[in-house]
Design a protein around this motif. Structure first.
Motif, mmCIF file in Angstrom:
data_model
loop_
_atom_site.group_PDB
_atom_site.id
_atom_site.type_symbol
_atom_site.label_atom_id
_atom_site.label_comp_id
_atom_site.label_asym_id
_atom_site.label_seq_id
_atom_site.Cartn_x
_atom_site.Cartn_y
_atom_site.Cartn_z
ATOM 1 N N THR A 141 -0.477 -15.039 -1.870
ATOM 2 C CA THR A 141 -1.011 -16.406 -1.820
ATOM 3 C C THR A 141 -0.193 -17.334 -0.927
ATOM 4 O O THR A 141 -0.610 -18.469 -0.678
ATOM 5 C CB THR A 141 -1.047 -17.016 -3.234
ATOM 6 N N ILE A 142 0.960 -16.874 -0.451
ATOM 7 C CA ILE A 142 1.870 -17.727 0.316
ATOM 8 C C ILE A 142 1.604 -17.544 1.810
ATOM 9 O O ILE A 142 1.578 -16.403 2.294
ATOM 10 C CB ILE A 142 3.332 -17.359 0.007
ATOM 11 N N PRO A 143 1.419 -18.601 2.574
ATOM 12 C CA PRO A 143 1.260 -18.454 4.029
ATOM 13 C C PRO A 143 2.462 -17.720 4.624
ATOM 14 O O PRO A 143 3.599 -17.898 4.180
ATOM 15 C CB PRO A 143 1.196 -19.903 4.524
ATOM 16 N N GLY B 87 0.795 -1.224 0.000
ATOM 17 C CA GLY B 87 0.000 0.000 0.000
ATOM 18 C C GLY B 87 0.824 1.269 0.000
ATOM 19 O O GLY B 87 1.683 1.484 -0.850
ATOM 20 N N ASN B 88 0.574 2.120 1.019
ATOM 21 C CA ASN B 88 1.289 3.396 1.097
ATOM 22 C C ASN B 88 2.615 3.296 1.838
ATOM 23 O O ASN B 88 3.179 4.313 2.247
ATOM 24 C CB ASN B 88 0.398 4.464 1.731
ATOM 25 N N GLN C 165 -1.701 -3.631 7.486
ATOM 26 C CA GLN C 165 -1.886 -3.314 6.067
ATOM 27 C C GLN C 165 -1.810 -4.563 5.202
ATOM 28 O O GLN C 165 -2.597 -4.719 4.255
ATOM 29 C CB GLN C 165 -0.831 -2.298 5.613
ATOM 30 N N ALA C 166 -0.881 -5.445 5.510
ATOM 31 C CA ALA C 166 -0.758 -6.666 4.716
ATOM 32 C C ALA C 166 -1.994 -7.542 4.876
ATOM 33 O O ALA C 166 -2.505 -8.100 3.892
ATOM 34 C CB ALA C 166 0.495 -7.436 5.136
ATOM 35 N N ASP C 167 -2.499 -7.651 6.099
ATOM 36 C CA ASP C 167 -3.675 -8.489 6.340
ATOM 37 C C ASP C 167 -4.927 -7.906 5.685
ATOM 38 O O ASP C 167 -5.803 -8.647 5.228
ATOM 39 C CB ASP C 167 -3.898 -8.658 7.844
ATOM 40 N N GLN C 168 -5.016 -6.589 5.621
ATOM 41 C CA GLN C 168 -6.145 -5.965 4.933
ATOM 42 C C GLN C 168 -6.085 -6.232 3.434
ATOM 43 O O GLN C 168 -7.124 -6.346 2.774
ATOM 44 C CB GLN C 168 -6.145 -4.459 5.205
ATOM 45 N N LEU C 169 -4.873 -6.355 2.917
ATOM 46 C CA LEU C 169 -4.702 -6.602 1.487
ATOM 47 C C LEU C 169 -5.053 -8.045 1.131
ATOM 48 O O LEU C 169 -5.573 -8.315 0.041
ATOM 49 C CB LEU C 169 -3.252 -6.292 1.099
ATOM 50 N N THR C 170 -4.785 -8.963 2.044
ATOM 51 C CA THR C 170 -5.069 -10.388 1.803
ATOM 52 C C THR C 170 -5.797 -10.962 3.025
ATOM 53 O O THR C 170 -5.223 -11.747 3.783
ATOM 54 C CB THR C 170 -3.759 -11.176 1.559
ATOM 55 N N PRO C 171 -7.052 -10.583 3.237
ATOM 56 C CA PRO C 171 -7.769 -11.038 4.436
ATOM 57 C C PRO C 171 -7.925 -12.549 4.510
ATOM 58 O O PRO C 171 -8.117 -13.104 5.598
ATOM 59 C CB PRO C 171 -9.126 -10.337 4.316
ATOM 60 N N HIS C 172 -7.837 -13.214 3.377
ATOM 61 C CA HIS C 172 -7.933 -14.678 3.347
ATOM 62 C C HIS C 172 -6.646 -15.345 3.801
ATOM 63 O O HIS C 172 -6.616 -16.565 4.023
ATOM 64 C CB HIS C 172 -8.236 -15.137 1.912
ATOM 65 N N ASN C 173 -5.574 -14.551 3.921
ATOM 66 C CA ASN C 173 -4.261 -15.110 4.236
ATOM 67 C C ASN C 173 -3.530 -14.184 5.205
ATOM 68 O O ASN C 173 -2.533 -13.555 4.858
ATOM 69 C CB ASN C 173 -3.438 -15.292 2.949
ATOM 70 N N PRO C 174 -3.990 -14.082 6.458
ATOM 71 C CA PRO C 174 -3.364 -13.167 7.405
ATOM 72 C C PRO C 174 -2.057 -13.719 7.982
ATOM 73 O O PRO C 174 -1.767 -14.910 7.863
ATOM 74 C CB PRO C 174 -4.419 -13.031 8.505
ATOM 75 N N PHE C 175 -1.299 -12.846 8.586
ATOM 76 C CA PHE C 175 -0.076 -13.237 9.269
ATOM 77 C C PHE C 175 -0.373 -14.130 10.480
ATOM 78 O O PHE C 175 -1.340 -13.912 11.206
ATOM 79 C CB PHE C 175 0.665 -12.000 9.793
ATOM 80 N N HIS C 176 0.486 -15.113 10.717
ATOM 81 C CA HIS C 176 0.593 -15.768 12.011
ATOM 82 C C HIS C 176 1.604 -14.948 12.809
ATOM 83 O O HIS C 176 2.646 -14.566 12.278
ATOM 84 C CB HIS C 176 1.083 -17.210 11.865
ATOM 85 N N ALA D 64 8.988 -2.206 -3.299
ATOM 86 C CA ALA D 64 9.132 -3.585 -2.830
ATOM 87 C C ALA D 64 7.806 -4.135 -2.323
ATOM 88 O O ALA D 64 7.787 -5.027 -1.474
ATOM 89 C CB ALA D 64 10.192 -3.652 -1.728
ATOM 90 N N ARG D 65 6.706 -3.625 -2.871
ATOM 91 C CA ARG D 65 5.395 -4.072 -2.400
ATOM 92 C C ARG D 65 5.073 -5.491 -2.853
ATOM 93 O O ARG D 65 5.354 -5.881 -3.977
ATOM 94 C CB ARG D 65 4.309 -3.114 -2.898
ATOM 95 N N GLY D 66 4.486 -6.244 -1.924
ATOM 96 C CA GLY D 66 4.033 -7.571 -2.261
ATOM 97 C C GLY D 66 2.781 -7.516 -3.128
ATOM 98 O O GLY D 66 1.871 -6.718 -2.877
ATOM 99 N N ASN D 67 2.727 -8.367 -4.136
ATOM 100 C CA ASN D 67 1.576 -8.445 -5.038
ATOM 101 C C ASN D 67 0.575 -9.440 -4.466
ATOM 102 O O ASN D 67 0.916 -10.611 -4.256
ATOM 103 C CB ASN D 67 2.041 -8.891 -6.421
ATOM 104 N N PRO D 68 -0.671 -9.023 -4.190
ATOM 105 C CA PRO D 68 -1.644 -9.951 -3.609
ATOM 106 C C PRO D 68 -1.843 -11.216 -4.437
ATOM 107 O O PRO D 68 -2.159 -12.278 -3.879
ATOM 108 C CB PRO D 68 -2.933 -9.118 -3.549
#
Length: 301
Positions: free
Chosen positions: A239-241, A146-147, A264-275, A230-234
């Motif tokens: 897609t990677i745990p 994101g930002n 921010q990362a979890d909002q971008l990929t709510p199906h794949n949040p951080f542990h 260096a932003r991660g692409n959703p």
């Protein structure tokens, strides 16, 4: 990882690009474990079968001569010596990691581990070869989304106000001309060493701090890599745990900044949040907490 400086102006002309030598964001590969996935450690040390080992005369308590006595230095000459990192890009940092991941993948699933600036390299790799990665582990690493598009944007975020007190090591040369930031980590400046330990490795003894500086901190860093996107692409990285190991006493990548990057990362990929895991350690003090870190890493094998 010292806070990056502003980037120099563009070079007046193209120069041949050299692959950088191993650095704080280079990758070391561990031998594969017969009972789980091999680790590819995007940090200064590798993990073998999820448990790091200190051989005699290595690690944080070596039996080498005292590091408090730096060797003679010709700093004037060293300040102007050329560096292979002068033209290095984030792609140059990531390419050897991708090559290593391809080789290790033949032995089983690969877990990529990043610390500090290594998070930017991890994202580049994860965007490029998500199908080759089993899990991503951030150890207080930058997580650009994101930002917060660059490593510098993360470190410069308002949540990271503690970093404003981060002591900068003695600099060498002019980044505007050399296109690198070069630091004298072998300095005998007592005021700097005391301030640096308080900010980055407060739990260390003087000997442990100096050993860490000798082992982990290279003198040269690219002056521009921290400013590359260096932003991660959703669709790839996302897609990677993934797991974030939070260092609760870090004054370089502070807990509020860690919270923002994770959120921010979890909002971008709510199906794949951080542990999430926590270790009560500073930015470099994690090197003294290897049993706790190994316990966490071993849960993913």
């Amino acid at each position: 990882m010292p806070p990056p400086r502003r980037p120099p102006p563009p070079s007046p002309g193209p120069r041949p690009r050299a692959r950088p030598p191993p650095s704080s964001s280079s990758t070391a590969t561990a031998a594969p474990s017969s009972s789980g996935p091999p680790f590819s450690a995007n940090s200064p040390c590798a993990v073998t079968a999820a448990w790091p080992l200190n051989c005699p005369a290595t690690g944080s308590r070596p039996t080498s001569p005292s590091p408090t006595k730096p060797p003679p230095q010709n700093l004037d000459t060293y300040a102007t010596a050329p560096s292979l990192l002068a033209q290095a890009t984030l792609k140059d940092y990531a390419t050897p990691v991708i090559d290593t991941v391809r080789r290790v993948r033949a032995h089983g699933p690969v877990i990529l581990v990043a610390h500090s600036l290594g998070g930017a390299v991890l994202h580049h790799v994860a965007n490029a070869v998500p199908h080759l990665l089993h899990h991503l582990i951030y150890i207080d690493a930058v997580c650009c989304t994101g930002n917060l598009p660059t490593a510098f944007a993360c470190i410069d975020a308002p949540e990271n106000r503690d970093v404003k007190r981060y002591p900068i090591p003695p600099g060498l040369g002019d980044p505007q001309h050399s296109h690198i930031t070069r630091y004298n980590w072998r300095t005998a400046d007592r005021a700097f060493l005391d301030a640096y330990r308080a900010a980055v490795m407060a739990e260390a003894t003087d000997h442990e701090l100096l050993t860490a500086l000798n082992y982990f901190q290279q003198p040269d860093e690219s002056a521009t890599v921290s400013f590359e996107d260096a932003r991660g692409n959703p669709a790839t990285w996302g897609t990677i745990p993934r797991t974030y190991v939070r260092l609760d006493q870090d004054h370089l990548c502070t807990p509020p900044l860690q919270t923002r990057m994770i959120t921010q990362a979890d909002q971008l990929t709510p199906h794949n949040p951080f542990h999430i895991h926590h270790i009560n350690a500073s930015h470099l003090g994690i090197t003294l907490k290897y049993p706790q870190l190994a316990d966490i890493l071993s849960t993913y094998t």
